[in-house]
Design a protein around this motif. Sequence first.
Motif, mmCIF file in Angstrom:
data_model
loop_
_atom_site.group_PDB
_atom_site.id
_atom_site.type_symbol
_atom_site.label_atom_id
_atom_site.label_comp_id
_atom_site.label_asym_id
_atom_site.label_seq_id
_atom_site.Cartn_x
_atom_site.Cartn_y
_atom_site.Cartn_z
ATOM 1 N N ALA A 7 0.926 -1.021 0.013
ATOM 2 C CA ALA A 7 0.009 -0.106 0.057
ATOM 3 C C ALA A 7 0.962 1.239 -0.115
ATOM 4 C CB ALA A 7 -0.766 -0.007 1.245
ATOM 5 N N VAL A 9 1.269 5.688 -0.396
ATOM 6 C CA VAL A 9 0.465 6.627 -0.101
ATOM 7 C C VAL A 9 1.048 7.594 -0.985
ATOM 8 C CG1 VAL A 9 -0.540 8.280 1.507
ATOM 9 C CG2 VAL A 9 -0.086 6.133 2.216
ATOM 10 N N SER A 395 5.206 3.933 1.797
ATOM 11 C CA SER A 395 4.782 2.550 1.331
ATOM 12 C C SER A 395 5.167 1.408 2.203
ATOM 13 C CB SER A 395 5.606 2.464 -0.229
ATOM 14 O OG SER A 395 5.220 1.257 -0.697
ATOM 15 N N PRO A 411 -4.425 1.135 6.196
ATOM 16 C CA PRO A 411 -3.188 1.674 5.487
ATOM 17 C C PRO A 411 -2.597 2.454 6.883
ATOM 18 C CG PRO A 411 -5.222 3.145 4.993
ATOM 19 C CD PRO A 411 -5.855 1.620 5.698
ATOM 20 N N ILE A 424 -4.143 6.122 -2.030
ATOM 21 C CA ILE A 424 -3.412 4.891 -1.627
ATOM 22 C C ILE A 424 -3.411 4.005 -2.838
ATOM 23 C CG2 ILE A 424 -3.325 3.122 0.056
ATOM 24 C CD1 ILE A 424 -4.743 4.842 1.909
#
Length: 791
Positions: A7, A9, A395, A411, A424
């Motif tokens: 994930a 950002v 990340s 997240p 995201i």
Amino acid sequence: MQPFAVASVYPRSIAWIIRPNDPNEWDRFEQIIKYNCAMVGGYFNVIIPLSGKDEISEKYQQFMINFDPDLIVLAPDMDTIQPESFLRRICPFALIPWDSVSQIAAYNPWDIKSGTNATLRELKESRIDDDSISTFYIAAVAKEEYPDASRLALVACGDIESGEASLRHIDKLMLKGGITTNGCTGYRESFLGEILESKYKPSDLGHKMQNGDLISPPDRYKLADIICDGNQFPLTDAVKILSTCCRMQTRRPQIISFIRSTIDYSGRYFYDIKVPCNMVILVSDSFGLDEAVLFWNLRANEIYVIWLSFKDLEEGMENVGNWLGDLLLGSLYVDHGRFRPPDLDLAFSSRNEDIERLNNIFEKIKRKKREISHWGILTYEELVFYSFIKPHVKSEHVLVARDSSKCMFLPNMPSEMIGGIFTITLEWEDLMLPQKADLIKLISSENVEVYDRESEDPIEMPSFRITKNNFIRVQTKKVSRIKFNKPLVDEIIKTSFLSSGFSRIERSSSAKYHTDFINRAGSLEEAARYLATSPYREFFELLSDNRNENRPGWLLGKDSDKRRALHHYHLRESLGITNPPETKTYVDKVSDLIPDEIIELLEKRILERGFELKCKSCSFKSWYPAEYVGQTFECTRCYQSQVLGRNPLWLYKLSEVTFQGLTSNMDIPLLALNYLRKMARHDFEWIPDSDVYWTNDEEENNRNIDILCILDGKLFIGEAKSNDEIPDNQFSFYDDLCKSFEPDGIVFATSKSEWKQGTKNRIEKLREWFKGEVIELTSKELYPSQPNENA
């Protein structure tokens, strides 16, 4: 299923549409610069110019596809993008009308609304931890006598409006009794306050009340009088302009400007393809919007970019040549090591009509410099590219929890940002989708919060979108669980066809044979092994032949449904196993062993074992599976139960569904699918042979599609043939599909060594205009040669 994903950002990325031929567009361009300087990630946002027809040119279409914007801000009086077909090739969260831009962006980082892009928690002007690198602030100023350099200064340095917060502060003070001279400061004032001439103070930079009148903050023309000379962007001297631009754009900048404050969230930069040059010098008589757009986009693409006027370049030719030679032979590129080997270290560029003039200057520089073999000239059109992968804020790996089709992950959002929206990207190999907007509803029906509830026309947009890399991206402003659905491949393909104007899509009559054979084989890979490799390929070809009576075995049954069956002798022979010549030896225990290959096919019910028996009562001769025969058997026509009248041979034949699949040429589409499966780096899903339907003049029509699959999120369709030709009327259907359905790729597979010339010509003509990938498969790809086991 993979339980973990990456994930990452990011700030929301924006593509701003402008009209370069509009004389009033400079004012709007300045507004766009200020918006970008006030938001995290604004440095990497791009500008997209419209053509004279208010359309996006072919080159900038590809540019925008590569940039993959989260939002597209339209020019005034635009309600969509032209050409209309281009909009189907990208998948932003939303198109933002210019009148509504305040709902997603603000002029001041401290003026936060719920729906604006993410901003910094505090003023962080790209701080440098290395004490050996000295830094200082620089600001854009303007002077009437240097209009072009003044515009360059704005684009190079950026700017920010004085904050509305200071205005609100003034209002509060006035309610308490009014003020006369005290100014109020904000983000812009805090930044510029560091570089004022000694006789000025930060309060001189903000809104002021004087004699009951509101005095606006100083513009760039006034800043030229109150900012220290050494902290002003140079408006003259080509070498000073070159030096300042380069020092502002280094990865560890020596000069801090407003535009630098938007990128201090990641020290990692990535490239996905080789760039054509490391440094570009734009040269023209004036700094217009064309130059401004190229300057902005090249810098966002992490290319060093400078603009010089022809006048400055011609007058300072020798000094410019010396400075560039020292720069490129020095440490500017070596120190960063982030560029792959370029075609050019340095490119001079101008408009087409000025290329000859630029070339004359370039030739004069060449005669004075020795080592400039990697210098060259490019036109403006050759500079339209985008290869940069935007850096992330944060990340990490996350756990994706799944309950059937329902999925969720949590997240880790950055703590140094406040307000606004982040995105995201979930890089999860188990969920990669075609970049089609209509698929979003399969992922989630949620929309982001309405940003401006007081607006007459508030913007609502989906929470999710699909990126150019075929992963899902979600926009959010808070730390919370992200919930979404993982759609089935059938849903994805069905929705894609329905949204393209087709009425329905259904499995074809032969699809059940494809899926049954794969289920029996155990996987698509195993099914392809049987169909493509020896001895199975030849074995299946023999058993599926129900016509040639001269081949080994017997043709059982009636003329309409004959099936070839092999006894033990022919069974071993068909697999290349030598049988002893003597009958006695053949029937001994050693030769009577069933080969492992046959055991495998029997266990998977691809092959059946049984007998051909004749009824004593009605004389009906038929095939009986082994499990139907014991001490007695029952005739399938007269139902008479009886003892076997003779000692029958064991016979072997294909299961009925396998036989039907082979006679309907299921091998070619399955082998083509397996070839595509091996191409996949992450994920591969498919559905079997299907029929698509559409209505034309109130009459429903349908066509068959042999290949339908999703390869790493890209949707492929295709035709598979046992012969070497696709008729013109059938090929035209795929032409139409490529225009209306717009798959990511199309496959043409044949069991022959090559296609006939007519089909080759049709495929080549398709390549000329089709935007997706075209794959040709022949027997060389479908039937790979077997490795030498004795090697």
